[in-house]
Scaffold this motif. Structure first.
Motif, mmCIF file in Angstrom:
data_model
loop_
_atom_site.group_PDB
_atom_site.id
_atom_site.type_symbol
_atom_site.label_atom_id
_atom_site.label_comp_id
_atom_site.label_asym_id
_atom_site.label_seq_id
_atom_site.Cartn_x
_atom_site.Cartn_y
_atom_site.Cartn_z
ATOM 1 N N GLU A 545 0.774 -1.233 0.000
ATOM 2 C CA GLU A 545 0.000 0.000 0.000
ATOM 3 C C GLU A 545 0.812 1.294 0.000
ATOM 4 O OE1 GLU A 545 -2.961 0.894 3.118
ATOM 5 O OE2 GLU A 545 -2.585 2.853 2.191
ATOM 6 N N CYS A 548 1.898 2.149 -3.489
ATOM 7 C CA CYS A 548 0.877 2.347 -4.530
ATOM 8 C C CYS A 548 0.610 3.842 -4.685
ATOM 9 C CB CYS A 548 -0.404 1.608 -4.154
ATOM 10 S SG CYS A 548 -1.761 1.872 -5.307
ATOM 11 N N LYS A 569 -6.452 3.927 -3.736
ATOM 12 C CA LYS A 569 -5.375 2.945 -3.913
ATOM 13 C C LYS A 569 -5.943 1.592 -4.319
ATOM 14 C CE LYS A 569 -1.865 5.181 -1.271
ATOM 15 N NZ LYS A 569 -0.544 4.954 -0.690
ATOM 16 N N VAL A 571 -6.684 -2.297 -4.302
ATOM 17 C CA VAL A 571 -6.801 -3.326 -3.277
ATOM 18 C C VAL A 571 -7.060 -4.657 -3.981
ATOM 19 C CG1 VAL A 571 -7.951 -3.990 -1.142
ATOM 20 C CG2 VAL A 571 -7.997 -1.608 -1.861
#
Lengths: 593, 191
Positions: A545, A548, A569, A571
């Motif tokens: 994360e 990203c 972002k 997932v």
């Protein structure tokens, strides 16, 4: 003992109870489970096979029926088109053992290209047809169909529809024993179809039609129910919907239930015509019963008031339902109007959920590689029938045409010969290639078409639920046989370029398509990677994360169901991701791990 | 006759759940009919199973407004099919949303909005918390069994927890039985 059986399972049990010896078919929703069940419950004496296509299935079964053995052919309605050559001919020749053609129609359509009606095919081909209204009826009718086939010495159709095929009901599991018939092929001129024989036999077929019609008037599943003055004619699953729609008001109605749409049981229908004041016809697909009643009333000079699809009292296309029947009855002033529950006006927005290629599906990777390789070129993508038709959806948009089984390979040639500038691609799955794609490749070679053939080889017939095919080296019964390699076929045909690549290896997949783009003639890329639904113990990927940047490129370009955005972002849903790794190749940050 | 509509997303196990309800009815010498979505829609699309049990069942399909019970395997799918429910019917719904493929959804999809709507609209609405299933079973795979547990406990279909247990024993592989029995219990406790 009674067991809950799906309509298709009931047909398999019924065929086994009737002493079937040979059963062939090609997978197609909603017909597939008949052969699958038969292979599963086979006590050992039935030859069950997935044939390469419906035409082959029909011919294998016809050969068996020539010997006195009982044979079954199964297919969906569009499969009947493929099998129509042998089936239209065999009725002229006749059979010795019972030959039952089981065809599953698909009103809606729910999973098909067409909304065609097999009852019309039966009439056109002069093949007697049965139409079942429930799984328990299907169980009995398949046995009756074998008996009638032998009684009249010709093939018989058993027609079913999705809501019978794929609905369950309790059915008594029968005791079965091996067929007692000793198969024997008696040589004679009757097996060789010649114009003279066809002339004579067509006369016989015409002569027997009224005879079978009279016979069918005694058939117990053809019924007149009730004594009301308003007539309702129906057949198949629509009978179930009618019963629900008129519940509590049965005294008003008289039902004519048609279980044998061809030859039409005229005498039974005649008494229904004369005994009612007004008639409504409820049937899915074509207005066949309706037309028969109109024809009969004209023939007999009866002034009947018949409503149905012809006067738009019933919708021309789509499934019927008890609610739709209620609507028609109230529009005709027969039943009080009942407010039908509709989705509430204040319903929150519910997201669209069209079917998609599974997360990790290798077809997505294949489509993506071709898409990227063609980013600077005009190309047309001819699709075919299978899971990969779903490649048409955004963001891939990789299916420009789709028509019929094996049609993409040949359609692409027409595009080429019309002298358009775009490069024609033909995408075809492994099972579809064996079914009818091979002919198209031969046609392309001999007629000098230029195209890029993309074989999407996922090692199964995926869309219909993972059936075997000649490339796999396994039969429906699990026996090991020699697999037929697609690349060997293509090379033997004379293709100069046949590349076999794993589509999940993105750089090599892309390079293979680019190479093909530089070549001429018919050149093939076989993208080989197993159907993700057959893989076990896959490991999902994760988005790192912090790294990203929220470009959402993976989401926008791939349309993978496991990928979504959360606060901009990316997932990955670990319950859906199969770790195919395609998204890794797209991420500019390399943050998918 | 009792009618139950099971709705969800392809791959959630609605077909197996509907068969188990029908099998449990058969074991009580009732009649049963089911109708299921099999085919293209199973690839992540909306799926619906109809189950109707009782002394006599004519048609496999439940008309709108005739379902005694809706079992929602997914909040949005329960909302989508709500017009099938009888005015006094019950909804049993799982609280976990399955996001549609991002490429198809222009608007964000909020499961809470669906659950609040259901609770406001339906007096007998029971929400099954996925976290409880996960805590007890370590996976959400037996979600369908948990929902069946809630169904049995609700009494809406006239089938007891024991009826469902017996049907499960016939249908589920022995090594998966313990986890399914735990899920069944979690579901039953949620009502």
């Amino acid at each position: 003992m009674k067991e809950l059986l799906m309509g298709n399972e009931a047909v398999a049990w019924g065929a086994l109870a009737a002493g079937v010896s040979v059963a062939c078919g090609y997978p197609g929703t909603p017909s597939t489970e008949v052969l699958e069940t038969l292979a599963k419950i086979n006590p050992g004496w039935v030859h069950v096979e997935w044939s390469v296509n419906e035409k082959s299935a029909a011919e294998v079964a016809i050969g068996a029926a020539y010997t006195g053995a009982r044979a079954l052919i199964t297919m969906k309605q569009v499969g009947l088109n493929v099998a129509s050559d042998p089936l239209l001919c065999v009725n002229y020749v006749g059979v010795k053992g019972g030959l039952v053609i089981y065809v599953a129609d698909d009103p809606g359509p729910i999973s098909s290209q067409t909304e065609q009606d097999t009852r019309h095919f039966a009439k056109y081909a002069c093949i007697p047809a049965f139409d079942c209204s429930s799984p328990e009826e299907a169980f009995h009718m398949v046995q009756d169909a074998f008996a009638y086939s032998e009684k009249y010495g010709g093939p018989v159709i058993l027609r079913s529809t999705t809501r019978v095929c794929h609905s369950c009901a309790p059915v008594e599991i029968p005791q079965v024993s091996p067929p007692s018939v000793i198969p024997e092929f008696e040589k004679g001129s009757q097996w060789v179809i010649f114009p003279r024989l066809s002339f004579l036999n067509k006369q016989k077929l015409a002569a027997r039609e009224p005879e079978i019609s009279r016979d069918f008037c005694q058939y117990p599943f053809n019924q007149r129910i009730g004594e009301g003055k308003i007539g309702i004619a129906c057949g198949g699953i629509s009978y179930a919907y009618v019963k629900e729609a008129i519940e509590g008001q049965e005294h008003l109605f008289q039902i004519l239930k048609i279980a044998t749409p061809y030859p039409f049981p005229e005498d039974l229908a005649l008494s229904f015509l004369t005994d009612t004041e007004k008639i409504l016809v409820f049937e899915e697909l074509d207005p066949l019963i309706e037309d028969e009643l109109i024809y009969l009333s004209g023939k007999k000079g009866i002034c009947a008031h018949i409503s149905g699809k012809r006067d738009h009292s019933v919708a021309a296309a789509g499934e019927l339902s008890a609610a739709a029947i209620r609507r028609t009855l109230s529009a005709h002033g027969i039943c009080a109007e009942v407010a039908e529950p509709q989705p509430a006006a204040d319903l929150p927005h519910v997201p669209n959920r069209p079917p998609v290629l599974c997360a990790g599906c290798p077809h997505r990777a294949s489509f993506y590689a071709v898409k990227k390789a063609c980013s600077e070129q005009q190309a047309i993508f001819c699709g075919d029938i299978g899971c990969y038709t779903l490649g048409n959806a955004p963001p891939l948009n990789m299916v420009d045409t789709c028509l019929c089984m094996g049609g993409g390979v040949t359609l692409a040639q027409g595009l080429f010969h019309s002298k358009i500038q775009d490069i024609p691609f033909a995408f075809i799955g492994d099972s579809t290639f064996f079914a009818s794609g091979i002919n198209g490749v031969i046609n392309a070679l001999t007629n000098q078409a230029q195209l890029i053939l993309i074989i999407l080889d996922n090692g199964t017939t995926a869309m219909t639920g993972h059936q075997s095919h000649p490339g796999l080296g396994k039969t429906i019964s699990g026996q090991t046989v020699t697999p037929i390699r697609i690349e060997h076929i293509l090379t033997a045909l004379g293709l100069e370029s046949v590349q076999v690549v794993d589509p999940l290896d993105y750089p090599r997949a892309l390079a293979a398509v680019k190479t093909a783009l530089q070549q001429n003639g018919v050149r093939a890329v076989i993208f080989r990677s197993p159907c993700v639904a057959l893989l076990k113990d896959t490991v999902p990927l994760k988005v790192d994360e912090p790294r990203c940047i929220g470009c959402n490129r993976c989401i926008r370009e791939l349309g993978c169901p496991a990928l979504s955005a959360h606060q901009h972002k990316a997932v990955i849903d670990a319950t859906l991701c199969n770790g195919c790794g395609l998204c890794r190749h797209i991420c500019p940050q390399s943050c998918i791990v | 006759m009792k009618s139950c509509l099971l709705c969800g997303v392809g791959g959630q196990g609605t077909v197996l759940a509907s068969r188990i309800i029908a099998d449990a009815a058969l074991a009580k010498n009732w009649f049963a009919r089911t109708a299921e979505t099999i085919g293209m829609a199973q690839r992540g699309g909306c799926v619906v199973s109809h189950v109707r049990i009782g002394e006599q069942v004519d048609s496999p399909l439940i008309p709108p407004g005739k379902a005694d019970l809706i079992i929602g395997f997914e909040p949005g799918e329960a909302v989508r099919n709500l017009h099938y429910l009888k005015p006094d019917g019950m909804v049993i719904v799982c609280d976990k949303a399955i996001q549609p493929t991002a490429a198809f959804s222009s608007q964000p999809y909020d499961a809470n909005e669906m659950l609040i709507y259901l609770q406001n609209k339906i007096s007998r609405c029971h929400i099954i918390l996925c976290q409880n299933i996960y805590d007890a079973c370590g996976t959400l795979k037996p979600l369908n069994t948990a929902l069946l547990g809630a169904m049995a406990q609700s009494g809406m279909m006239g089938l007891s927890l024991e009826n469902i247990q017996n049907a499960l024993q016939k249908k589920i592989k022995p090594h998966l039985l313990p986890i399914n029995m735990r899920a069944l219990e979690i579901g039953a406790k949620s009502i």
